[in-house]
Design a protein around this motif. Sequence first.
Motif, PDB file in Angstrom:
ATOM      1  N   PRO A   1       0.829  -1.204  -0.130  1.00 23.20           N
ATOM      2  CA  PRO A   1      -0.098   0.033  -0.053  1.00 23.20           C
ATOM      3  C   PRO A   1       0.658   1.197  -0.057  1.00 23.20           C
ATOM      4  CG  PRO A   1      -1.127  -1.616   1.358  1.00 23.20           C
ATOM      5  CD  PRO A   1       0.505  -2.175   0.987  1.00 23.20           C
ATOM      6  N   THR A   2       1.862   1.221   0.807  1.00 28.77           N
ATOM      7  CA  THR A   2       2.697   2.322   0.666  1.00 28.77           C
ATOM      8  C   THR A   2       3.779   2.749  -0.442  1.00 28.77           C
ATOM      9  OG1 THR A   2       4.362   1.365   2.037  1.00 28.77           O
ATOM     10  CG2 THR A   2       2.651   2.764   3.334  1.00 28.77           C
ATOM     11  N   PHE A   3       3.518   2.008  -1.553  1.00 28.42           N
ATOM     12  CA  PHE A   3       4.113   2.003  -2.754  1.00 28.42           C
ATOM     13  C   PHE A   3       3.515   3.469  -3.268  1.00 28.42           C
ATOM     14  CE2 PHE A   3       3.167   2.555  -7.568  1.00 28.42           C
ATOM     15  CZ  PHE A   3       4.583   1.859  -8.081  1.00 28.42           C
ATOM     16  N   PHE A   4       2.170   3.773  -2.799  1.00 29.07           N
ATOM     17  CA  PHE A   4       1.458   4.926  -3.226  1.00 29.07           C
ATOM     18  C   PHE A   4       2.073   6.183  -2.212  1.00 29.07           C
ATOM     19  CE2 PHE A   4      -1.317   1.674  -4.725  1.00 29.07           C
ATOM     20  CZ  PHE A   4      -1.843   2.285  -5.820  1.00 29.07           C
ATOM     21  N   SER A   5       2.001   7.464  -2.770  1.00 30.83           N
ATOM     22  CA  SER A   5       2.633   8.432  -1.834  1.00 30.83           C
ATOM     23  C   SER A   5       1.328   8.813  -0.876  1.00 30.83           C
ATOM     24  CB  SER A   5       2.817   9.889  -2.758  1.00 30.83           C
ATOM     25  OG  SER A   5       1.468  10.135  -3.151  1.00 30.83           O
ATOM     26  N   PRO A   6       2.152   9.270   0.335  1.00 28.30           N
ATOM     27  CA  PRO A   6       1.080   9.642   1.212  1.00 28.30           C
ATOM     28  C   PRO A   6      -0.037  10.578   0.798  1.00 28.30           C
ATOM     29  CG  PRO A   6       3.248   9.970   1.965  1.00 28.30           C
ATOM     30  CD  PRO A   6       3.425   9.437   0.466  1.00 28.30           C
TER      31      PRO A   6
ATOM     32  N   ASN B   1      -1.643  10.499  -2.247  1.00 36.22           N
ATOM     33  CA  ASN B   1      -2.404   9.922  -2.997  1.00 36.22           C
ATOM     34  C   ASN B   1      -3.096   8.884  -1.986  1.00 36.22           C
ATOM     35  OD1 ASN B   1      -1.682  10.933  -5.414  1.00 36.22           O
ATOM     36  ND2 ASN B   1      -0.468   9.436  -6.049  1.00 36.22           N
ATOM     37  N   LEU B   2      -2.527   8.467  -1.179  1.00 36.69           N
ATOM     38  CA  LEU B   2      -3.343   7.857  -0.245  1.00 36.69           C
ATOM     39  C   LEU B   2      -4.583   8.485   0.468  1.00 36.69           C
ATOM     40  CD1 LEU B   2      -0.832   5.471   1.543  1.00 36.69           C
ATOM     41  CD2 LEU B   2      -2.542   4.853  -0.227  1.00 36.69           C
ATOM     42  N   GLU B   3      -3.940   9.854   0.976  1.00 33.30           N
ATOM     43  CA  GLU B   3      -4.965  10.673   1.481  1.00 33.30           C
ATOM     44  C   GLU B   3      -6.331  11.132   0.656  1.00 33.30           C
ATOM     45  OE1 GLU B   3      -3.731  14.865   2.179  1.00 33.30           O
ATOM     46  OE2 GLU B   3      -4.709  14.886   4.022  1.00 33.30           O
ATOM     47  N   PHE B   4      -5.703  11.360  -0.683  1.00 31.32           N
ATOM     48  CA  PHE B   4      -6.901  11.654  -1.615  1.00 31.32           C
ATOM     49  C   PHE B   4      -7.962  10.388  -1.821  1.00 31.32           C
ATOM     50  CE2 PHE B   4      -8.331  11.477  -5.998  1.00 31.32           C
ATOM     51  CZ  PHE B   4      -9.073  12.354  -6.169  1.00 31.32           C
TER      52      PHE B   4
ATOM     53  N   ILE C   1     -13.152   8.428  -0.466  1.00 36.71           N
ATOM     54  CA  ILE C   1     -14.162   7.268  -0.021  1.00 36.71           C
ATOM     55  C   ILE C   1     -14.915   7.594   1.109  1.00 36.71           C
ATOM     56  CG2 ILE C   1     -13.953   5.166   0.881  1.00 36.71           C
ATOM     57  CD1 ILE C   1     -11.960   4.198  -1.153  1.00 36.71           C
ATOM     58  N   PHE C   2     -14.325   8.271   2.152  1.00 38.63           N
ATOM     59  CA  PHE C   2     -14.902   8.735   3.394  1.00 38.63           C
ATOM     60  C   PHE C   2     -16.188   9.824   3.153  1.00 38.63           C
ATOM     61  CE2 PHE C   2     -10.965   7.497   6.102  1.00 38.63           C
ATOM     62  CZ  PHE C   2     -10.981   6.141   5.683  1.00 38.63           C
TER      63      PHE C   2
ATOM     64  N   HIS D   1       4.287   8.636   5.296  1.00 42.78           N
ATOM     65  CA  HIS D   1       3.181   7.669   5.319  1.00 42.78           C
ATOM     66  C   HIS D   1       2.282   7.319   6.675  1.00 42.78           C
ATOM     67  CE1 HIS D   1       5.422   6.067   1.664  1.00 42.78           C
ATOM     68  NE2 HIS D   1       3.971   6.248   1.144  1.00 42.78           N
ATOM     69  N   LEU D   2       3.238   7.174   7.730  1.00 46.18           N
ATOM     70  CA  LEU D   2       2.650   6.726   9.183  1.00 46.18           C
ATOM     71  C   LEU D   2       1.764   7.985   9.600  1.00 46.18           C
ATOM     72  CD1 LEU D   2       5.896   4.822  10.085  1.00 46.18           C
ATOM     73  CD2 LEU D   2       3.381   3.767   9.999  1.00 46.18           C
ATOM     74  N   THR D   3       2.421   9.120   9.248  1.00 53.04           N
ATOM     75  CA  THR D   3       1.845  10.167  10.057  1.00 53.04           C
ATOM     76  C   THR D   3       0.445  10.507   9.231  1.00 53.04           C
ATOM     77  OG1 THR D   3       3.973  11.074  10.146  1.00 53.04           O
ATOM     78  CG2 THR D   3       2.255  12.731  10.652  1.00 53.04           C
ATOM     79  N   LYS D   4       0.413  10.515   7.792  1.00 57.36           N
ATOM     80  CA  LYS D   4      -0.718  10.944   7.354  1.00 57.36           C
ATOM     81  C   LYS D   4      -1.906  10.037   7.354  1.00 57.36           C
ATOM     82  CE  LYS D   4      -1.224  13.901   4.536  1.00 57.36           C
ATOM     83  NZ  LYS D   4      -1.293  15.232   4.894  1.00 57.36           N
ATOM     84  N   LEU D   5      -1.309   8.631   7.569  1.00 58.39           N
ATOM     85  CA  LEU D   5      -2.667   7.541   7.820  1.00 58.39           C
ATOM     86  C   LEU D   5      -2.714   7.415   9.137  1.00 58.39           C
ATOM     87  CD1 LEU D   5      -0.824   4.480   5.541  1.00 58.39           C
ATOM     88  CD2 LEU D   5      -3.244   5.815   5.353  1.00 58.39           C
TER      89      LEU D   5
END
Length: 451
Positions: free
Chosen positions: A112-117, A119-122, A127-128, A152-156
Amino acid sequence: MSSDLIRKYNIPGPRYTSYPTVPYWESTGFSVQAWKDSLLKRFRENREISLYLHLPFCESLCTFCGCNKRITKQHGVEMPYIETLIREWELYLQELPYKPIIKEVHLGGGTPTFFSPENLEFLLKTIFRKAEVADAPEFSFEGHPNNTTKAHLTKLAELGFRRVSYGVQDYNMKVQIAIHRVQPFENVKRATGEAREAGYNSIGHDIIFGLPFQTKEHIIETIEKTKQLMPDRIAFYSYAHVPWIKGSGQRGFNEDDLPDGETKREMYETGKQMLEEAGYVEIGMDHFALKTDSLYKAVEEKNLHRNFMGYTTSNTGLMIGLGVSAISDSWYGFAQNEKTVEAYQAKIEKGEIPVFRGHILSEEDLKIRKHILNLMCRLETRWESPEDYFEELPEVLVKLREMEGDGLVEFSENGLHIPEKGRPFVRNICMAFDLRLQRNVPDTRLFSMTM
Ligand SMILES: C[S@@+](CC[C@H](N)C(=O)[O-])C[C@H]1O[C@@H](n2cnc3c(N)ncnc32)[C@H](O)[C@@H]1O
Ligand code: SF4
Protein backbone atom coordinates in the motif's frame (compact mmCIF):
# COMPACT_ATOMS: atom_id res chain seq x y z
CA MET A 1 4.88 -33.85 19.03
CA SER A 2 5.06 -37.32 17.53
CA SER A 3 6.50 -37.77 14.05
CA ASP A 4 3.71 -40.26 13.32
CA LEU A 5 1.09 -37.56 13.78
CA ILE A 6 3.00 -35.20 11.51
CA ARG A 7 3.34 -37.87 8.83
CA LYS A 8 -0.37 -38.68 9.09
CA TYR A 9 -1.71 -35.13 9.06
CA ASN A 10 0.77 -33.15 6.96
CA ILE A 11 -1.36 -33.10 3.82
CA PRO A 12 -2.49 -30.35 1.44
CA GLY A 13 -5.23 -28.32 3.10
CA PRO A 14 -6.98 -24.93 2.98
CA ARG A 15 -6.25 -22.04 5.38
CA TYR A 16 -10.00 -21.38 5.67
CA THR A 17 -10.19 -17.64 5.18
CA SER A 18 -13.57 -18.59 3.71
CA TYR A 19 -15.98 -21.51 3.58
CA PRO A 20 -16.49 -22.81 0.95
CA THR A 21 -12.85 -22.32 -0.02
CA VAL A 22 -12.28 -20.55 -3.32
CA PRO A 23 -11.60 -23.68 -5.47
CA TYR A 24 -15.01 -25.02 -4.37
CA TRP A 25 -17.07 -22.01 -5.31
CA GLU A 26 -19.90 -22.96 -7.65
CA SER A 27 -20.29 -20.87 -10.75
CA THR A 28 -23.75 -22.30 -11.35
CA GLY A 29 -26.14 -20.29 -9.23
CA PHE A 30 -23.74 -17.36 -9.22
CA SER A 31 -24.23 -14.16 -11.18
CA VAL A 32 -23.40 -10.55 -10.52
CA GLN A 33 -27.12 -10.02 -9.87
CA ALA A 34 -27.16 -12.85 -7.30
CA TRP A 35 -24.12 -11.24 -5.66
CA LYS A 36 -25.85 -7.84 -5.52
CA ASP A 37 -28.97 -9.46 -3.99
CA SER A 38 -26.91 -11.14 -1.25
CA LEU A 39 -25.11 -7.86 -0.58
CA LEU A 40 -28.38 -6.01 -0.19
CA LYS A 41 -29.83 -8.68 2.06
CA ARG A 42 -26.88 -8.33 4.43
CA PHE A 43 -26.80 -4.55 4.23
CA ARG A 44 -30.45 -4.31 5.26
CA GLU A 45 -29.58 -6.35 8.37
CA ASN A 46 -26.62 -4.14 9.29
CA ARG A 47 -25.45 -0.86 7.80
CA GLU A 48 -21.92 -1.21 9.19
CA ILE A 49 -19.41 -2.44 6.67
CA SER A 50 -15.72 -3.32 6.34
CA LEU A 51 -13.75 -2.11 3.38
CA TYR A 52 -10.76 -3.93 1.99
CA LEU A 53 -8.72 -1.98 -0.54
CA HIS A 54 -6.24 -3.97 -2.59
CA LEU A 55 -3.23 -1.88 -3.65
CA PRO A 56 -1.22 -4.30 -5.79
CA PHE A 57 1.98 -2.51 -6.74
CA CYS A 58 5.46 -3.36 -5.41
CA GLU A 59 8.79 -2.02 -6.63
CA SER A 60 10.57 -5.34 -6.32
CA LEU A 61 9.46 -9.00 -6.38
CA CYS A 62 9.97 -11.15 -3.28
CA THR A 63 10.24 -14.68 -4.61
CA PHE A 64 8.32 -16.34 -1.73
CA CYS A 65 5.26 -14.12 -2.08
CA GLY A 66 1.87 -15.69 -2.75
CA CYS A 67 -0.11 -12.43 -2.91
CA ASN A 68 -1.64 -10.75 -5.98
CA LYS A 69 0.89 -8.07 -6.92
CA ARG A 70 2.19 -6.13 -9.88
CA ILE A 71 5.88 -5.25 -9.98
CA THR A 72 6.75 -1.80 -11.34
CA LYS A 73 8.87 1.19 -10.54
CA GLN A 74 6.58 3.52 -12.53
CA HIS A 75 4.62 5.59 -10.06
CA GLY A 76 2.50 6.98 -12.87
CA VAL A 77 0.23 3.96 -12.24
CA GLU A 78 -0.94 5.39 -8.90
CA MET A 79 -3.54 7.94 -9.99
CA PRO A 80 -5.30 5.90 -12.71
CA TYR A 81 -5.59 3.01 -10.24
CA ILE A 82 -6.99 5.28 -7.51
CA GLU A 83 -9.55 6.70 -9.93
CA THR A 84 -10.67 3.16 -10.76
CA LEU A 85 -11.02 2.26 -7.08
CA ILE A 86 -13.17 5.34 -6.48
CA ARG A 87 -15.32 4.50 -9.48
CA GLU A 88 -15.78 0.96 -8.13
CA TRP A 89 -16.83 2.38 -4.76
CA GLU A 90 -19.41 4.56 -6.53
CA LEU A 91 -20.77 1.50 -8.35
CA TYR A 92 -21.33 -0.18 -4.99
CA LEU A 93 -22.92 2.94 -3.47
CA GLN A 94 -25.43 3.00 -6.32
CA GLU A 95 -26.61 -0.44 -5.21
CA LEU A 96 -27.18 0.53 -1.57
CA PRO A 97 -30.45 2.16 -0.48
CA TYR A 98 -28.73 4.40 2.10
CA LYS A 99 -25.24 5.45 3.15
CA PRO A 100 -23.11 2.70 4.67
CA ILE A 101 -21.23 3.22 7.93
CA ILE A 102 -17.58 2.32 7.54
CA LYS A 103 -16.45 0.42 10.61
CA GLU A 104 -13.22 -1.14 9.32
CA VAL A 105 -10.75 -0.31 6.59
CA HIS A 106 -7.80 -2.47 5.65
CA LEU A 107 -5.26 -1.51 3.02
CA GLY A 108 -3.61 -4.65 1.69
CA GLY A 109 -1.34 -5.54 -1.14
CA GLY A 110 1.03 -5.57 -2.75
CA THR A 111 2.57 -2.67 -0.94
CA PRO A 112 0.00 0.00 0.00
CA THR A 113 2.80 2.49 0.74
CA PHE A 114 4.02 2.17 -2.85
CA PHE A 115 1.44 4.99 -3.17
CA SER A 116 2.50 8.44 -1.95
CA PRO A 117 1.01 9.71 1.32
CA GLU A 118 -0.83 12.45 -0.62
CA ASN A 119 -2.40 9.97 -3.02
CA LEU A 120 -3.48 7.69 -0.19
CA GLU A 121 -5.03 10.69 1.54
CA PHE A 122 -6.91 11.65 -1.62
CA LEU A 123 -8.20 8.09 -2.04
CA LEU A 124 -9.36 7.67 1.54
CA LYS A 125 -10.89 11.12 1.92
CA THR A 126 -12.88 10.63 -1.29
CA ILE A 127 -14.13 7.25 -0.09
CA PHE A 128 -15.07 8.59 3.35
CA ARG A 129 -16.89 11.62 1.91
CA LYS A 130 -19.35 9.32 0.16
CA ALA A 131 -20.27 7.39 3.33
CA GLU A 132 -20.39 7.73 7.13
CA VAL A 133 -17.50 6.65 9.31
CA ALA A 134 -18.26 4.80 12.57
CA ASP A 135 -17.39 6.38 15.93
CA ALA A 136 -14.55 4.07 16.85
CA PRO A 137 -13.38 2.80 13.46
CA GLU A 138 -10.64 0.23 13.07
CA PHE A 139 -8.26 1.17 10.28
CA SER A 140 -5.18 -0.87 9.46
CA PHE A 141 -2.65 -1.30 6.70
CA GLU A 142 0.15 -3.55 5.53
CA GLY A 143 3.41 -1.66 5.79
CA HIS A 144 6.79 -2.53 4.33
CA PRO A 145 9.89 -1.80 6.46
CA ASN A 146 11.88 -0.88 3.34
CA ASN A 147 9.49 1.73 2.02
CA THR A 148 6.89 2.85 4.59
CA THR A 149 8.07 6.32 5.57
CA LYS A 150 7.39 8.55 8.53
CA ALA A 151 5.25 10.70 6.21
CA HIS A 152 3.09 7.66 5.33
CA LEU A 153 2.67 6.77 9.00
CA THR A 154 1.76 10.30 10.03
CA LYS A 155 -0.67 10.88 7.20
CA LEU A 156 -2.47 7.58 7.77
CA ALA A 157 -2.56 8.23 11.54
CA GLU A 158 -4.26 11.57 10.83
CA LEU A 159 -6.85 9.66 8.83
CA GLY A 160 -7.56 7.36 11.78
CA PHE A 161 -5.19 4.43 11.23
CA ARG A 162 -3.88 2.86 14.45
CA ARG A 163 -2.74 -0.55 13.27
CA VAL A 164 0.07 -1.50 10.92
CA SER A 165 1.65 -4.86 10.13
CA TYR A 166 5.16 -5.12 8.71
CA GLY A 167 6.51 -7.97 6.66
CA VAL A 168 9.67 -9.15 8.40
CA GLN A 169 9.79 -12.82 7.26
CA ASP A 170 13.34 -13.70 8.48
CA TYR A 171 16.44 -11.70 9.49
CA ASN A 172 19.04 -14.13 8.16
CA MET A 173 20.94 -12.83 5.13
CA LYS A 174 21.11 -16.17 3.28
CA VAL A 175 17.34 -16.55 3.56
CA GLN A 176 16.77 -12.90 2.62
CA ILE A 177 18.88 -13.30 -0.52
CA ALA A 178 17.02 -16.51 -1.46
CA ILE A 179 13.65 -14.76 -1.17
CA HIS A 180 14.97 -11.62 -2.89
CA ARG A 181 14.13 -9.37 0.00
CA VAL A 182 17.14 -7.89 1.72
CA GLN A 183 15.82 -6.01 4.70
CA PRO A 184 18.18 -5.13 7.57
CA PHE A 185 17.04 -5.15 11.19
CA GLU A 186 17.68 -1.39 11.31
CA ASN A 187 14.88 -0.81 8.78
CA VAL A 188 12.38 -2.78 10.83
CA LYS A 189 13.52 -0.99 13.99
CA ARG A 190 13.05 2.40 12.35
CA ALA A 191 9.63 1.56 10.90
CA THR A 192 8.43 0.11 14.22
CA GLY A 193 9.73 3.08 16.26
CA GLU A 194 8.21 5.61 13.88
CA ALA A 195 4.84 3.86 14.00
CA ARG A 196 4.88 4.02 17.81
CA GLU A 197 5.78 7.72 17.72
CA ALA A 198 2.94 8.38 15.27
CA GLY A 199 0.43 6.86 17.72
CA TYR A 200 -0.13 3.35 16.35
CA ASN A 201 -1.28 1.14 19.20
CA SER A 202 -1.12 -2.18 17.38
CA ILE A 203 2.05 -2.87 15.47
CA GLY A 204 2.45 -6.31 13.95
CA HIS A 205 5.39 -8.20 12.49
CA ASP A 206 4.91 -11.06 10.02
CA ILE A 207 7.42 -13.89 10.40
CA ILE A 208 7.48 -16.98 8.19
CA PHE A 209 8.84 -20.44 8.99
CA GLY A 210 9.64 -22.94 6.27
CA LEU A 211 11.36 -20.52 3.85
CA PRO A 212 14.16 -21.75 1.54
CA PHE A 213 17.44 -22.49 3.37
CA GLN A 214 15.85 -21.57 6.69
CA THR A 215 16.91 -23.53 9.79
CA LYS A 216 15.70 -23.67 13.38
CA GLU A 217 18.67 -21.43 14.32
CA HIS A 218 17.38 -18.76 11.94
CA ILE A 219 14.01 -18.83 13.68
CA ILE A 220 15.74 -18.40 17.03
CA GLU A 221 17.79 -15.49 15.64
CA THR A 222 14.69 -13.87 14.10
CA ILE A 223 12.63 -14.14 17.27
CA GLU A 224 15.49 -12.89 19.44
CA LYS A 225 15.62 -9.77 17.25
CA THR A 226 11.83 -9.47 17.29
CA LYS A 227 11.92 -9.46 21.11
CA GLN A 228 14.12 -6.37 21.02
CA LEU A 229 11.24 -4.49 19.37
CA MET A 230 8.28 -6.21 21.09
CA PRO A 231 5.59 -5.64 18.42
CA ASP A 232 2.04 -5.91 19.79
CA ARG A 233 1.17 -8.77 17.45
CA ILE A 234 3.05 -11.40 15.54
CA ALA A 235 1.78 -13.39 12.61
CA PHE A 236 3.87 -16.56 12.57
CA TYR A 237 3.00 -18.04 9.20
CA SER A 238 3.90 -21.38 7.74
CA TYR A 239 5.43 -20.77 4.31
CA ALA A 240 2.79 -21.65 1.72
CA HIS A 241 4.53 -23.13 -1.31
CA VAL A 242 2.09 -22.70 -4.18
CA PRO A 243 4.24 -22.24 -7.33
CA TRP A 244 1.44 -23.63 -9.51
CA ILE A 245 -0.70 -20.52 -8.85
CA LYS A 246 -0.42 -18.24 -11.85
CA GLY A 247 1.53 -15.09 -11.07
CA SER A 248 2.71 -16.30 -7.64
CA GLY A 249 6.30 -15.51 -8.70
CA GLN A 250 7.68 -18.21 -6.41
CA ARG A 251 11.01 -19.10 -8.00
CA GLY A 252 14.78 -19.05 -7.64
CA PHE A 253 14.89 -22.06 -5.32
CA ASN A 254 13.94 -25.73 -5.50
CA GLU A 255 11.63 -27.82 -3.37
CA ASP A 256 14.84 -29.46 -2.02
CA ASP A 257 15.87 -26.10 -0.56
CA LEU A 258 12.75 -26.04 1.63
CA PRO A 259 12.72 -27.54 5.13
CA ASP A 260 10.58 -30.70 5.41
CA GLY A 261 7.35 -31.04 7.41
CA GLU A 262 9.06 -32.28 10.54
CA THR A 263 11.68 -29.49 10.54
CA LYS A 264 8.89 -26.95 10.01
CA ARG A 265 7.03 -28.31 13.00
CA GLU A 266 10.21 -27.96 15.12
CA MET A 267 10.59 -24.38 13.90
CA TYR A 268 7.00 -23.64 14.86
CA GLU A 269 7.35 -25.21 18.30
CA THR A 270 10.62 -23.40 19.01
CA GLY A 271 9.13 -20.09 17.88
CA LYS A 272 5.95 -20.61 19.85
CA GLN A 273 7.84 -21.40 23.05
CA MET A 274 10.08 -18.34 22.67
CA LEU A 275 7.12 -16.07 21.98
CA GLU A 276 5.16 -17.41 24.94
CA GLU A 277 8.16 -16.91 27.23
CA ALA A 278 8.29 -13.31 26.00
CA GLY A 279 4.64 -12.73 27.02
CA TYR A 280 2.77 -13.43 23.78
CA VAL A 281 -0.41 -15.49 23.74
CA GLU A 282 -1.24 -17.73 20.79
CA ILE A 283 -4.47 -16.73 19.07
CA GLY A 284 -6.44 -18.90 16.66
CA MET A 285 -4.07 -20.14 14.00
CA ASP A 286 -0.73 -18.47 13.07
CA HIS A 287 -1.13 -15.49 15.42
CA PHE A 288 0.36 -14.29 18.69
CA ALA A 289 -0.49 -11.11 20.61
CA LEU A 290 0.48 -9.30 23.78
CA LYS A 291 -2.32 -9.15 26.34
CA THR A 292 -2.59 -5.40 25.78
CA ASP A 293 -3.39 -5.83 22.07
CA SER A 294 -6.93 -5.64 20.68
CA LEU A 295 -6.59 -9.11 19.15
CA TYR A 296 -6.16 -10.63 22.61
CA LYS A 297 -9.07 -8.55 23.91
CA ALA A 298 -11.24 -9.78 21.03
CA VAL A 299 -10.54 -13.36 22.12
CA GLU A 300 -11.46 -12.53 25.72
CA GLU A 301 -14.66 -10.85 24.59
CA LYS A 302 -15.40 -13.66 22.09
CA ASN A 303 -15.43 -11.19 19.18
CA LEU A 304 -12.61 -12.70 17.16
CA HIS A 305 -13.56 -13.17 13.52
CA ARG A 306 -11.78 -14.51 10.45
CA ASN A 307 -12.14 -13.43 6.86
CA PHE A 308 -9.99 -12.81 3.79
CA MET A 309 -7.96 -10.26 5.77
CA GLY A 310 -7.06 -12.99 8.29
CA TYR A 311 -8.18 -12.47 11.89
CA THR A 312 -10.18 -9.34 12.73
CA THR A 313 -11.47 -7.95 16.00
CA SER A 314 -15.06 -7.47 14.89
CA ASN A 315 -17.53 -8.95 12.44
CA THR A 316 -19.49 -6.41 10.46
CA GLY A 317 -20.97 -9.18 8.33
CA LEU A 318 -20.45 -7.28 5.09
CA MET A 319 -17.01 -6.81 3.65
CA ILE A 320 -16.65 -5.01 0.38
CA GLY A 321 -13.33 -5.63 -1.34
CA LEU A 322 -12.29 -2.97 -3.83
CA GLY A 323 -9.43 -3.35 -6.27
CA VAL A 324 -7.87 -5.99 -8.45
CA SER A 325 -8.42 -9.57 -7.20
CA ALA A 326 -10.19 -8.31 -4.03
CA ILE A 327 -12.76 -10.64 -2.49
CA SER A 328 -16.03 -9.42 -0.99
CA ASP A 329 -18.08 -11.31 1.58
CA SER A 330 -21.77 -10.66 2.31
CA TRP A 331 -22.02 -13.67 4.67
CA TYR A 332 -24.55 -15.15 2.22
CA GLY A 333 -22.18 -14.92 -0.72
CA PHE A 334 -18.62 -14.29 -1.92
CA ALA A 335 -17.41 -12.46 -5.01
CA GLN A 336 -13.93 -11.96 -6.41
CA ASN A 337 -12.75 -9.17 -8.69
CA GLU A 338 -10.81 -9.67 -11.91
CA LYS A 339 -7.23 -10.71 -11.23
CA THR A 340 -5.28 -8.53 -13.66
CA VAL A 341 -5.16 -4.75 -13.40
CA GLU A 342 -6.13 -4.43 -17.07
CA ALA A 343 -9.21 -6.69 -16.89
CA TYR A 344 -10.27 -5.03 -13.64
CA GLN A 345 -9.97 -1.52 -15.08
CA ALA A 346 -11.73 -2.53 -18.30
CA LYS A 347 -14.84 -3.71 -16.45
CA ILE A 348 -15.01 -0.58 -14.33
CA GLU A 349 -14.70 1.57 -17.43
CA LYS A 350 -17.79 -0.19 -18.78
CA GLY A 351 -19.60 0.64 -15.54
CA GLU A 352 -19.72 -2.99 -14.35
CA ILE A 353 -19.04 -4.35 -10.89
CA PRO A 354 -15.73 -6.06 -11.81
CA VAL A 355 -16.50 -9.46 -10.34
CA PHE A 356 -15.45 -12.55 -12.33
CA ARG A 357 -16.43 -15.37 -9.99
CA GLY A 358 -18.23 -16.01 -6.74
CA HIS A 359 -20.42 -18.28 -4.73
CA ILE A 360 -23.84 -18.07 -3.06
CA LEU A 361 -23.91 -20.10 0.14
CA SER A 362 -26.43 -22.94 0.60
CA GLU A 363 -28.05 -23.72 3.97
CA GLU A 364 -25.49 -26.48 4.46
CA ASP A 365 -22.60 -24.12 3.59
CA LEU A 366 -23.85 -21.62 6.18
CA LYS A 367 -23.95 -24.29 8.85
CA ILE A 368 -20.47 -25.57 8.06
CA ARG A 369 -19.09 -22.05 7.76
CA LYS A 370 -20.20 -21.32 11.30
CA HIS A 371 -18.43 -24.40 12.66
CA ILE A 372 -15.23 -23.67 10.77
CA LEU A 373 -15.22 -20.08 12.04
CA ASN A 374 -15.80 -21.28 15.60
CA LEU A 375 -12.89 -23.70 15.34
CA MET A 376 -10.57 -21.17 13.73
CA CYS A 377 -11.41 -18.39 16.19
CA ARG A 378 -12.31 -20.16 19.42
CA LEU A 379 -10.93 -23.69 19.03
CA GLU A 380 -14.34 -25.08 19.86
CA THR A 381 -17.78 -25.44 18.37
CA ARG A 382 -21.24 -26.43 19.56
CA TRP A 383 -24.46 -27.77 18.07
CA GLU A 384 -28.06 -27.94 19.28
CA SER A 385 -28.06 -31.72 19.65
CA PRO A 386 -25.76 -34.40 18.19
CA GLU A 387 -28.63 -35.88 16.20
CA ASP A 388 -29.46 -32.53 14.70
CA TYR A 389 -25.96 -32.13 13.37
CA PHE A 390 -24.48 -35.52 12.69
CA GLU A 391 -27.49 -37.38 11.35
CA GLU A 392 -27.38 -35.07 8.40
CA LEU A 393 -23.63 -35.15 8.12
CA PRO A 394 -22.42 -38.58 9.26
CA GLU A 395 -19.12 -38.31 7.32
CA VAL A 396 -18.00 -35.56 9.67
CA LEU A 397 -18.35 -37.76 12.71
CA VAL A 398 -16.25 -40.62 11.29
CA LYS A 399 -13.29 -38.29 10.70
CA LEU A 400 -13.67 -36.56 14.04
CA ARG A 401 -13.77 -39.83 15.99
CA GLU A 402 -10.47 -40.78 14.42
CA MET A 403 -9.00 -37.43 15.49
CA GLU A 404 -10.41 -37.98 18.96
CA GLY A 405 -8.46 -41.27 19.04
CA ASP A 406 -5.31 -39.31 18.15
CA GLY A 407 -5.98 -36.81 20.96
CA LEU A 408 -6.57 -33.85 18.62
CA VAL A 409 -10.20 -33.13 19.61
CA GLU A 410 -12.29 -33.74 22.72
CA PHE A 411 -16.06 -34.15 22.55
CA SER A 412 -18.41 -32.64 25.11
CA GLU A 413 -22.16 -33.21 25.27
CA ASN A 414 -23.13 -30.88 22.45
CA GLY A 415 -19.86 -29.82 20.98
CA LEU A 416 -16.15 -30.34 20.76
CA HIS A 417 -13.02 -28.44 21.57
CA ILE A 418 -9.41 -28.57 20.42
CA PRO A 419 -6.94 -29.24 23.25
CA GLU A 420 -3.33 -27.97 23.17
CA LYS A 421 -2.18 -31.14 21.37
CA GLY A 422 -4.66 -30.57 18.55
CA ARG A 423 -3.83 -26.90 18.04
CA PRO A 424 -1.25 -27.36 15.26
CA PHE A 425 -3.83 -29.47 13.41
CA VAL A 426 -6.67 -26.94 13.37
CA ARG A 427 -6.67 -26.88 9.55
CA ASN A 428 -7.04 -30.68 9.49
CA ILE A 429 -9.88 -30.53 12.03
CA CYS A 430 -11.70 -27.96 9.89
CA MET A 431 -11.17 -30.25 6.90
CA ALA A 432 -13.26 -32.89 8.70
CA PHE A 433 -16.19 -30.44 8.54
CA ASP A 434 -15.49 -29.47 4.93
CA LEU A 435 -18.03 -31.56 3.09
CA ARG A 436 -17.35 -29.95 -0.26
CA LEU A 437 -13.73 -31.07 -0.06
CA GLN A 438 -14.69 -34.57 1.06
CA ARG A 439 -17.24 -35.02 -1.70
CA ASN A 440 -14.80 -33.90 -4.34
CA VAL A 441 -11.21 -34.70 -3.38
CA PRO A 442 -8.98 -32.80 -5.82
CA ASP A 443 -6.71 -34.82 -8.10
CA THR A 444 -4.30 -31.89 -8.57
CA ARG A 445 -2.60 -29.78 -5.90
CA LEU A 446 -4.88 -26.91 -4.81
CA PHE A 447 -3.63 -26.12 -1.33
CA SER A 448 -0.36 -25.77 0.56
CA MET A 449 0.63 -28.43 3.12
CA THR A 450 -1.03 -28.11 6.54
CA MET A 451 2.31 -28.20 8.42
C1 LIG B 1 0.62 -9.32 1.09
S1 LIG B 1 2.01 -9.27 2.09
C2 LIG B 1 2.01 -7.52 2.19
C3 LIG B 1 3.10 -6.94 3.03
C4 LIG B 1 4.08 -6.02 2.36
N1 LIG B 1 3.96 -5.98 0.94
C5 LIG B 1 5.46 -6.51 2.70
O1 LIG B 1 6.00 -7.24 1.87
O2 LIG B 1 5.96 -6.19 3.76
C6 LIG B 1 1.46 -9.77 3.69
C7 LIG B 1 2.18 -10.92 4.31
O3 LIG B 1 1.78 -12.15 3.72
C8 LIG B 1 2.75 -13.12 4.04
N2 LIG B 1 2.98 -14.02 2.90
C9 LIG B 1 3.10 -13.68 1.61
N3 LIG B 1 3.35 -14.77 0.85
C10 LIG B 1 3.37 -15.85 1.70
C11 LIG B 1 3.57 -17.25 1.53
N4 LIG B 1 3.81 -17.76 0.35
N5 LIG B 1 3.51 -18.03 2.63
C12 LIG B 1 3.26 -17.52 3.85
N6 LIG B 1 3.07 -16.20 4.06
C13 LIG B 1 3.13 -15.37 3.01
C14 LIG B 1 4.04 -12.40 4.39
O4 LIG B 1 4.39 -12.65 5.73
C15 LIG B 1 3.67 -10.94 4.15
O5 LIG B 1 4.32 -10.09 5.07
S1 SF4 C 1 5.98 -9.73 0.04
FE1 SF4 C 1 5.11 -7.71 -0.09
S2 SF4 C 1 6.66 -6.48 -1.20
FE2 SF4 C 1 7.16 -8.61 -1.53
S3 SF4 C 1 6.19 -9.09 -3.49
FE3 SF4 C 1 4.79 -9.71 -1.85
S4 SF4 C 1 3.45 -8.01 -1.58
FE4 SF4 C 1 5.23 -7.26 -2.73
